[in-house]
Design an enzyme around this catalytic site. Structure first.
Site, mmCIF file in Angstrom:
data_model
loop_
_atom_site.group_PDB
_atom_site.id
_atom_site.type_symbol
_atom_site.label_atom_id
_atom_site.label_comp_id
_atom_site.label_asym_id
_atom_site.label_seq_id
_atom_site.Cartn_x
_atom_site.Cartn_y
_atom_site.Cartn_z
ATOM 1 N N ARG A 1 101.013 -1.472 22.993
ATOM 2 C CA ARG A 1 99.726 -0.551 23.574
ATOM 3 C C ARG A 1 99.708 -1.378 24.918
ATOM 4 O O ARG A 1 99.410 -0.425 25.952
ATOM 5 C CB ARG A 1 98.263 -1.001 23.058
ATOM 6 N N LYS B 1 85.781 -2.444 27.124
ATOM 7 C CA LYS B 1 85.243 -1.163 27.526
ATOM 8 C C LYS B 1 84.022 -0.465 26.605
ATOM 9 O O LYS B 1 83.184 -0.088 26.930
ATOM 10 C CB LYS B 1 86.491 -0.014 27.931
ATOM 11 N N ARG C 1 91.342 -2.954 13.210
ATOM 12 C CA ARG C 1 92.222 -1.761 13.362
ATOM 13 C C ARG C 1 93.728 -1.979 13.022
ATOM 14 O O ARG C 1 94.188 -3.197 13.599
ATOM 15 C CB ARG C 1 92.082 -1.463 14.746
ATOM 16 N N ARG D 1 94.154 8.637 30.353
ATOM 17 C CA ARG D 1 95.149 7.427 30.331
ATOM 18 C C ARG D 1 96.596 7.632 30.997
ATOM 19 O O ARG D 1 97.444 6.941 31.034
ATOM 20 C CB ARG D 1 95.212 7.276 28.840
ATOM 21 N N ARG E 1 89.693 -9.295 16.986
ATOM 22 C CA ARG E 1 88.566 -8.126 16.908
ATOM 23 C C ARG E 1 88.632 -7.289 15.272
ATOM 24 O O ARG E 1 89.475 -7.177 14.823
ATOM 25 C CB ARG E 1 89.003 -6.941 17.720
HETATM 26 P P1 AMP Z 1 91.413 3.226 21.801
HETATM 27 O O1 AMP Z 1 90.342 3.111 20.982
HETATM 28 O O2 AMP Z 1 90.855 3.641 23.297
HETATM 29 O O3 AMP Z 1 92.293 1.719 22.331
HETATM 30 O O4 AMP Z 1 92.394 4.138 21.626
HETATM 31 C C1 AMP Z 1 93.276 4.219 20.228
HETATM 32 C C2 AMP Z 1 94.405 4.977 20.302
HETATM 33 O O5 AMP Z 1 94.285 6.254 20.446
HETATM 34 C C3 AMP Z 1 95.476 4.838 21.566
HETATM 35 O O6 AMP Z 1 96.433 3.568 21.273
HETATM 36 C C4 AMP Z 1 96.222 6.042 21.330
HETATM 37 O O7 AMP Z 1 97.285 6.209 20.585
HETATM 38 C C5 AMP Z 1 95.005 7.113 21.316
HETATM 39 N N1 AMP Z 1 94.339 7.364 22.480
HETATM 40 C C6 AMP Z 1 93.104 7.220 22.769
HETATM 41 N N2 AMP Z 1 92.862 7.718 23.967
HETATM 42 C C7 AMP Z 1 93.812 8.630 24.226
HETATM 43 C C8 AMP Z 1 94.268 9.326 25.413
HETATM 44 N N3 AMP Z 1 93.260 9.461 26.327
HETATM 45 N N4 AMP Z 1 95.412 9.819 25.486
HETATM 46 C C9 AMP Z 1 96.445 9.638 24.563
HETATM 47 N N5 AMP Z 1 95.997 8.759 23.598
HETATM 48 C C10 AMP Z 1 95.026 8.235 23.365
#
Ligand code: AMP
Length: 216
Positions: A171, A13, A160, A88, A127
């Site tokens: 996740r 994404k 990360r 989400r 990654r």
């Molecule tokens: P991402 O970079 O999108 O994989 O997000 C990394 C982490 O940020 C996730 O595993 C959540 O802990 C938090 N996070 C990101 N977006 C959301 C969301 N819309 N709702 C809740 N937690 C989020």
């Protein structure tokens, strides 16, 4: 253009959002990046979000909804936006619908990136991201020119915390339980477009453009 990029972690994404947002001239709003920035800065939001992000759990809905509401009120989001990683949960999707209705606008499309779980795990394990500019690499399929250094800004590449195997498993579980139901939610609304996410970056980008810009 008001678009959501939906899909599991590792589906590509972010890679596609960076390009698509530039093409459409809309802000790329990635809640994960915003939360990581807040954690790194040690702000009150970051202190609240830190433990959730590190464990691969979702940050509470109200925290993320407030963050997005504020971001959508900035001038650059008036003509459109690309949401990456939000909503989400169903509660977040419903809150977004209210936020948009209050502002008299509506979503155009929701793109769902489809990638098999084995490939997701492979992508997340390899990654690496630039600690300075956030650019994304993969140790095998898109390595930087100089090992450990970002091609764009020469920042150091890091893994990360939440891309480590245990957290990746968590996740993916969280995605299946909390986020995947949104696919059906948007299908029913007639907004959903599927994007096959396993091709090259360029192939997937063409599919993104067809899904977002194509006629109905
Ligand atoms: P991402 O970079 O999108 O994989 O997000 C990394 C982490 O940020 C996730 O595993 C959540 O802990 C938090 N996070 C990101 N977006 C959301 C969301 N819309 N709702 C809740 N937690 C989020």
């Amino acid at each position: 253009m008001r678009v959501i990029f939906l899909g599991p972690p590792g589906a590509g994404k972010g890679t596609q959002a960076r390009r698509a947002a530039a093409r459409w001239g809309v802000p790329w709003i990635a809640t994960g990046d915003m939360l990581r920035g807040a954690v790194a800065a040690g702000s009150p939001l970051g202190r609240r979000a830190k433990a959730f992000v590190e464990r691969g759990e979702l940050v509470p809905d109200e925290v993320v909804i407030d963050l997005v509401a504020e971001r959508l009120d900035r001038d650059d989001a008036r003509k459109g936006f690309l949401l990456d990683g939000f909503p989400r949960t169903l509660a977040q999707a419903e809150a977004l619908e209210r936020l948009l209705a209050e502002r008299g606008v509506a979503l155009d499309r929701v793109l769902d990136f489809e990638v098999g779980e084995e490939e997701l795990v492979r992508r997340l394990a390899g990654r690496r991201i630039c600690g300075r500019c956030g650019a994304c690499y993969h140790v095998h399929s898109s390595p930087p020119q100089a090992e450990g250094r970002c091609d764009r800004c020469e920042g150091a590449l890091v893994q990360r915390e939440d891309d480590r195997p245990d957290t990746v498993r968590r996740r993916l579980q969280v995605y299946r339980a909390a986020t995947r139901p949104l696919v059906e939610h948007y299908r029913v609304q007639g907004l959903l477009e599927m994007v096959p996410g396993e091709g090259t970056v360029e192939e997937v980008f063409q599919a993104v453009l067809a899904a977002a810009e194509g006629g109905r």
